[in-house]
Design a protein around this motif. Structure first.
Motif, PDB file in Angstrom:
ATOM      1  N   GLN A 211       0.850  -1.171   0.000  1.00  0.00           N
ATOM      2  CA  GLN A 211       0.000   0.000   0.000  1.00  0.00           C
ATOM      3  C   GLN A 211       0.888   1.224   0.000  1.00  0.00           C
ATOM      4  O   GLN A 211       1.458   1.594   1.024  1.00  0.00           O
ATOM      5  CB  GLN A 211      -0.920   0.021   1.230  1.00  0.00           C
ATOM      6  N   GLY A 212       1.036   1.862  -1.180  1.00  0.00           N
ATOM      7  CA  GLY A 212       1.986   2.966  -1.278  1.00  0.00           C
ATOM      8  C   GLY A 212       3.393   2.437  -1.028  1.00  0.00           C
ATOM      9  O   GLY A 212       3.843   1.469  -1.645  1.00  0.00           O
ATOM     10  N   ARG A 213       4.087   3.034  -0.077  1.00  0.00           N
ATOM     11  CA  ARG A 213       5.431   2.576   0.280  1.00  0.00           C
ATOM     12  C   ARG A 213       5.398   1.497   1.344  1.00  0.00           C
ATOM     13  O   ARG A 213       6.441   0.976   1.744  1.00  0.00           O
ATOM     14  CB  ARG A 213       6.270   3.761   0.765  1.00  0.00           C
ATOM     15  N   SER A 214       4.214   1.178   1.841  1.00  0.00           N
ATOM     16  CA  SER A 214       4.073   0.149   2.863  1.00  0.00           C
ATOM     17  C   SER A 214       4.027  -1.229   2.208  1.00  0.00           C
ATOM     18  O   SER A 214       3.311  -1.443   1.237  1.00  0.00           O
ATOM     19  CB  SER A 214       2.784   0.392   3.671  1.00  0.00           C
ATOM     20  N   ARG A 215       4.781  -2.158   2.763  1.00  0.00           N
ATOM     21  CA  ARG A 215       4.806  -3.504   2.198  1.00  0.00           C
ATOM     22  C   ARG A 215       4.870  -4.526   3.327  1.00  0.00           C
ATOM     23  O   ARG A 215       5.763  -4.485   4.171  1.00  0.00           O
ATOM     24  CB  ARG A 215       6.003  -3.678   1.268  1.00  0.00           C
ATOM     25  N   ALA A 216       3.909  -5.441   3.326  1.00  0.00           N
ATOM     26  CA  ALA A 216       3.868  -6.488   4.337  1.00  0.00           C
ATOM     27  C   ALA A 216       4.553  -7.745   3.806  1.00  0.00           C
ATOM     28  O   ALA A 216       4.638  -7.958   2.597  1.00  0.00           O
ATOM     29  CB  ALA A 216       2.417  -6.790   4.714  1.00  0.00           C
ATOM     30  N   ALA A 217       5.018  -8.584   4.715  1.00  0.00           N
ATOM     31  CA  ALA A 217       5.695  -9.825   4.347  1.00  0.00           C
ATOM     32  C   ALA A 217       4.701 -10.982   4.441  1.00  0.00           C
ATOM     33  O   ALA A 217       4.131 -11.222   5.518  1.00  0.00           O
ATOM     34  CB  ALA A 217       6.875 -10.075   5.273  1.00  0.00           C
ATOM     35  N   PRO A 218       4.443 -11.710   3.342  1.00  0.00           N
ATOM     36  CA  PRO A 218       3.502 -12.832   3.392  1.00  0.00           C
ATOM     37  C   PRO A 218       3.872 -13.831   4.486  1.00  0.00           C
ATOM     38  O   PRO A 218       5.051 -14.163   4.665  1.00  0.00           O
ATOM     39  CB  PRO A 218       3.634 -13.457   1.998  1.00  0.00           C
ATOM     40  N   CYS A 219       2.859 -14.294   5.208  1.00  0.00           N
ATOM     41  CA  CYS A 219       3.104 -15.247   6.305  1.00  0.00           C
ATOM     42  C   CYS A 219       2.280 -16.517   6.124  1.00  0.00           C
ATOM     43  O   CYS A 219       2.083 -17.272   7.092  1.00  0.00           O
ATOM     44  CB  CYS A 219       2.811 -14.594   7.652  1.00  0.00           C
ATOM     45  N   VAL A 220       1.762 -16.739   4.923  1.00  0.00           N
ATOM     46  CA  VAL A 220       1.009 -17.961   4.614  1.00  0.00           C
ATOM     47  C   VAL A 220       1.667 -18.652   3.435  1.00  0.00           C
ATOM     48  O   VAL A 220       2.400 -18.031   2.660  1.00  0.00           O
ATOM     49  CB  VAL A 220      -0.475 -17.638   4.297  1.00  0.00           C
ATOM     50  N   LYS A 221       1.391 -19.937   3.297  1.00  0.00           N
ATOM     51  CA  LYS A 221       1.999 -20.732   2.232  1.00  0.00           C
ATOM     52  C   LYS A 221       0.933 -21.316   1.319  1.00  0.00           C
ATOM     53  O   LYS A 221      -0.223 -21.450   1.705  1.00  0.00           O
ATOM     54  CB  LYS A 221       2.838 -21.857   2.846  1.00  0.00           C
ATOM     55  N   ALA A 222       1.333 -21.658   0.124  1.00  0.00           N
ATOM     56  CA  ALA A 222       0.423 -22.279  -0.831  1.00  0.00           C
ATOM     57  C   ALA A 222      -0.163 -23.549  -0.226  1.00  0.00           C
ATOM     58  O   ALA A 222       0.543 -24.350   0.394  1.00  0.00           O
ATOM     59  CB  ALA A 222       1.160 -22.606  -2.125  1.00  0.00           C
ATOM     60  N   GLY A 223      -1.477 -23.707  -0.381  1.00  0.00           N
ATOM     61  CA  GLY A 223      -2.176 -24.859   0.162  1.00  0.00           C
ATOM     62  C   GLY A 223      -2.775 -24.617   1.535  1.00  0.00           C
ATOM     63  O   GLY A 223      -3.583 -25.425   2.013  1.00  0.00           O
ATOM     64  N   GLU A 224      -2.395 -23.527   2.185  1.00  0.00           N
ATOM     65  CA  GLU A 224      -2.901 -23.231   3.531  1.00  0.00           C
ATOM     66  C   GLU A 224      -4.324 -22.685   3.457  1.00  0.00           C
ATOM     67  O   GLU A 224      -4.629 -21.830   2.634  1.00  0.00           O
ATOM     68  CB  GLU A 224      -1.981 -22.227   4.210  1.00  0.00           C
ATOM     69  N   LYS A 225      -5.201 -23.184   4.332  1.00  0.00           N
ATOM     70  CA  LYS A 225      -6.572 -22.701   4.402  1.00  0.00           C
ATOM     71  C   LYS A 225      -6.648 -21.535   5.381  1.00  0.00           C
ATOM     72  O   LYS A 225      -6.032 -21.584   6.455  1.00  0.00           O
ATOM     73  CB  LYS A 225      -7.526 -23.816   4.824  1.00  0.00           C
ATOM     74  N   VAL A 226      -7.394 -20.485   5.012  1.00  0.00           N
ATOM     75  CA  VAL A 226      -7.505 -19.302   5.861  1.00  0.00           C
ATOM     76  C   VAL A 226      -8.964 -18.901   6.004  1.00  0.00           C
ATOM     77  O   VAL A 226      -9.819 -19.240   5.183  1.00  0.00           O
ATOM     78  CB  VAL A 226      -6.709 -18.109   5.279  1.00  0.00           C
ATOM     79  N   PHE A 227      -9.239 -18.176   7.092  1.00  0.00           N
ATOM     80  CA  PHE A 227     -10.564 -17.628   7.329  1.00  0.00           C
ATOM     81  C   PHE A 227     -10.626 -16.172   6.859  1.00  0.00           C
ATOM     82  O   PHE A 227      -9.591 -15.519   6.665  1.00  0.00           O
ATOM     83  CB  PHE A 227     -10.909 -17.668   8.826  1.00  0.00           C
ATOM     84  N   LYS A 228     -11.801 -15.665   6.696  1.00  0.00           N
ATOM     85  CA  LYS A 228     -12.008 -14.256   6.391  1.00  0.00           C
ATOM     86  C   LYS A 228     -11.462 -13.416   7.542  1.00  0.00           C
ATOM     87  O   LYS A 228     -11.732 -13.685   8.707  1.00  0.00           O
ATOM     88  CB  LYS A 228     -13.505 -13.974   6.205  1.00  0.00           C
ATOM     89  N   GLY A 229     -10.667 -12.410   7.212  1.00  0.00           N
ATOM     90  CA  GLY A 229     -10.090 -11.546   8.233  1.00  0.00           C
ATOM     91  C   GLY A 229      -8.791 -12.041   8.823  1.00  0.00           C
ATOM     92  O   GLY A 229      -8.161 -11.338   9.614  1.00  0.00           O
ATOM     93  N   GLN A 230      -8.344 -13.240   8.441  1.00  0.00           N
ATOM     94  CA  GLN A 230      -7.104 -13.791   8.989  1.00  0.00           C
ATOM     95  C   GLN A 230      -5.898 -13.050   8.418  1.00  0.00           C
ATOM     96  O   GLN A 230      -5.883 -12.655   7.253  1.00  0.00           O
ATOM     97  CB  GLN A 230      -7.001 -15.274   8.659  1.00  0.00           C
ATOM     98  N   VAL A 231      -4.870 -12.874   9.237  1.00  0.00           N
ATOM     99  CA  VAL A 231      -3.637 -12.225   8.789  1.00  0.00           C
ATOM    100  C   VAL A 231      -2.949 -13.098   7.749  1.00  0.00           C
ATOM    101  O   VAL A 231      -2.729 -14.294   7.975  1.00  0.00           O
ATOM    102  CB  VAL A 231      -2.691 -11.973   9.978  1.00  0.00           C
ATOM    103  N   ILE A 232      -2.617 -12.502   6.600  1.00  0.00           N
ATOM    104  CA  ILE A 232      -1.898 -13.247   5.563  1.00  0.00           C
ATOM    105  C   ILE A 232      -0.530 -12.625   5.267  1.00  0.00           C
ATOM    106  O   ILE A 232       0.279 -13.208   4.553  1.00  0.00           O
ATOM    107  CB  ILE A 232      -2.715 -13.331   4.258  1.00  0.00           C
ATOM    108  N   ALA A 233      -0.280 -11.432   5.804  1.00  0.00           N
ATOM    109  CA  ALA A 233       1.025 -10.778   5.644  1.00  0.00           C
ATOM    110  C   ALA A 233       1.219  -9.835   6.824  1.00  0.00           C
ATOM    111  O   ALA A 233       0.295  -9.114   7.203  1.00  0.00           O
ATOM    112  CB  ALA A 233       1.108 -10.017   4.323  1.00  0.00           C
ATOM    113  N   THR A 234       2.407  -9.845   7.404  1.00  0.00           N
ATOM    114  CA  THR A 234       2.678  -9.035   8.584  1.00  0.00           C
ATOM    115  C   THR A 234       3.601  -7.876   8.246  1.00  0.00           C
ATOM    116  O   THR A 234       4.429  -7.959   7.328  1.00  0.00           O
ATOM    117  CB  THR A 234       3.314  -9.879   9.700  1.00  0.00           C
ATOM    118  N   GLY A 235       3.464  -6.816   9.015  1.00  0.00           N
ATOM    119  CA  GLY A 235       4.309  -5.643   8.842  1.00  0.00           C
ATOM    120  C   GLY A 235       5.008  -5.289  10.141  1.00  0.00           C
ATOM    121  O   GLY A 235       5.046  -6.083  11.078  1.00  0.00           O
ATOM    122  N   ASP A 236       5.539  -4.083  10.181  1.00  0.00           N
ATOM    123  CA  ASP A 236       6.171  -3.594  11.401  1.00  0.00           C
ATOM    124  C   ASP A 236       5.562  -2.244  11.735  1.00  0.00           C
ATOM    125  O   ASP A 236       4.435  -1.957  11.340  1.00  0.00           O
ATOM    126  CB  ASP A 236       7.689  -3.508  11.233  1.00  0.00           C
TER     127      ASP A 236
END
Length: 459
Positions: A65-90
């Motif tokens: 988002q603009g200059r903001s960039r999160a690091a993906p924290c999920v892997k291919a094949g992983e099941k996730v829920f709506k609203g679950q964190v998929i990339a973390t930032g600082d």
């Protein structure tokens, strides 16, 4: 698009830039310049906000988002829920969340509707169930620093255009004595904020009261242009019902009333200088949709995973839709059903938006509007001709600049003149280009030279 008229010409004889910030020159709560634009809001503001359906499909959720960039924290094949964190930032980078439930298929690069470059994104195959996972259950933040950190974790960004992280804005707020909420929505086709204020006014007021109390602010103003009477009425009714001290102020329907320097001037009487942050003059400014998203995060544990998007122009189903982030523009096109000759798409408003070149783009946090058949709604201007020194661009500039001189300096790459003429004060609103009878590419030239300078500084 037709420009009906521009603001009356002011007496500027003997004007010098050094006098621009002399408050005695400008009556309190007024700003000069701007243009009155033909209004096309009735195309899309007649029906309530609708939600797009999410069946089994692919969403491509940007983690930048603009200059903001999160690091993906999920892997291919992983099941996730709506609203679950998929990339973390600082502390400076927003987190990203799944827009719906499903299975992660990988990390890809995708064009985003509101940007001119591709973005890293999480490819998510939805399961059609749209199931929420456990929502954030933390206590409601009791300080601005706690709220700023929470806003970063919830992926909150400004939804009015720039997309600046809300947490960074709150963290640098200092000790404001004014909270200003931008509900102007001055672009002539956009109505997403209008419908939001009409339908969710109680949530907006609740969030405004909470933020004001947390900030120690005793005065909160929401500025809304006069061409949104239903929104103004809904906000005032919600304010009365909540016993809130928030004040709803009517702004003139004059573009760019929603520009931050104009809004601050109109609602507070204070002058925001080029390069100066509102916090430096005791003001906190948030877009009304950004404030609403903040309230949903604080009171309902909902991260920013969707936004209201205006679909308008030459189409069968115009209106405003709640759209999950990463939703394909092609599917929104099917929902809108453009006329057969409305093949072009414009993203954002006609003044500050852009033509969509990438047909496989997806929606991002600042994808506020898609205009179908834009070329038919406002034909392209004619060929460029020589400047006739009519001074219309000077009269229209809300920042009291000299666009024709700036254009000469931009074309010659004269850095000294660009600095003296205060290119840094240009808010790229396009008012100068709109009124120019010679069809000079004023705004586009200023935007290009500023971007070029930024690239040079960053290497």
């Amino acid at each position: 698009m037709q420009c009906i008229t521009h603001a009356p010409r002011e007496q500027r004889q003997g004007f010098k830039w050094r006098t621009l910030f002399n408050l005695s020159l400008i009556p309190p709560k007024k700003w000069y310049g701007g243009v009155r634009l033909q209004d096309h809001k009735s195309l899309s503001n007649q029906v309530p906000i609708r939600s797009v359906s999410i069946g089994r499909m692919l969403l491509t959720i940007p983690v930048e988002q603009g200059r903001s960039r999160a690091a993906p924290c999920v892997k291919a094949g992983e099941k996730v829920f709506k609203g679950q964190v998929i990339a973390t930032g600082d502390s400076k980078n927003l987190w990203a969340h799944a827009s719906t439930s499903g299975t992660v298929r990988g990390v890809v690069s995708i064009p985003v509707a509101d940007r001119d470059h591709t973005s890293e994104a999480i490819l998510l195959e939805s399961d059609g169930l749209d199931r929420w996972g456990p929502r954030e259950q933390a206590n409601i933040p009791s300080s601005l620093s706690e709220l700023a950190e929470y806003a970063m974790r919830m992926g909150l960004a400004g939804l009015g255009g720039a997309g600046f992280p809300t947490g960074l804005k709150l963290g640098g707020a200092g000790t404001p004595d004014l909270l200003l909420i931008n509900g102007a929505e001055c672009e002539p086709f956009l109505t997403c904020d209008d419908r939001l204020m009409r339908e969710r006014a109680a949530d907006v007021i609740q969030a405004a009261d909470y933020l004001a109390k947390l900030s120690g602010v005793s005065n909160t103003f929401i500025g809304v242009e006069s061409n949104k009477p239903e929104a103004i009425r809904s906000l005032r009714q919600a304010t009365a019902a909540a016993g809130s001290s928030v004040k709803i102020r009517t702004l003139p329907a004059r573009y760019p009333a929603g520009g931050q320097p104009m809004l601050v001037r109109a609602l507070s009487g204070r002058r925001l200088r080029p390069g100066q942050l509102p916090a430096e003059i005791g003001v906190q400014v948030l877009n009304v949709a950004s404030l609403y998203a903040l309230g949903r995060a604080v009171f309902h544990g909902e991260p920013l995973i969707s936004r209201v998007v205006t679909l308008t122009g030459r189409c069968k189903h115009p209106g405003n839709y709640e759209v999950p982030l990463g939703y394909p523009v092609n599917l929104l096109r099917k929902i809108a059903e453009p006329d057969s000759d409305a093949r072009d798409i414009h993203v954002g408003g006609p003044m500050m938006g852009r033509k969509l070149e990438e047909i496989d783009a997806v929606t991002g946090k600042t994808s506020s509007c898609l205009i179908f058949g834009a070329n038919r709604l406002w034909p392209a201007k004619g060929d460029e001709s020589d400047c006739i020194r009519c001074n219309r661009c000077v009269d229209a500039c809300p920042m009291a600049l000299q666009p024709m001189s700036l254009l000469e300096a931009a074309r010659s790459r004269n850095q000294h003149d660009l600095k003296q003429l205060r290119l840094d004060a240009c808010i790229e609103c396009g008012a100068c280009s709109q009124v120019c009878p010679s069809n000079l590419p004023l705004r586009d030239s200023f935007r290009a030279i500023k971007k070029e300078a930024l690239i040079c500084r960053t290497g």
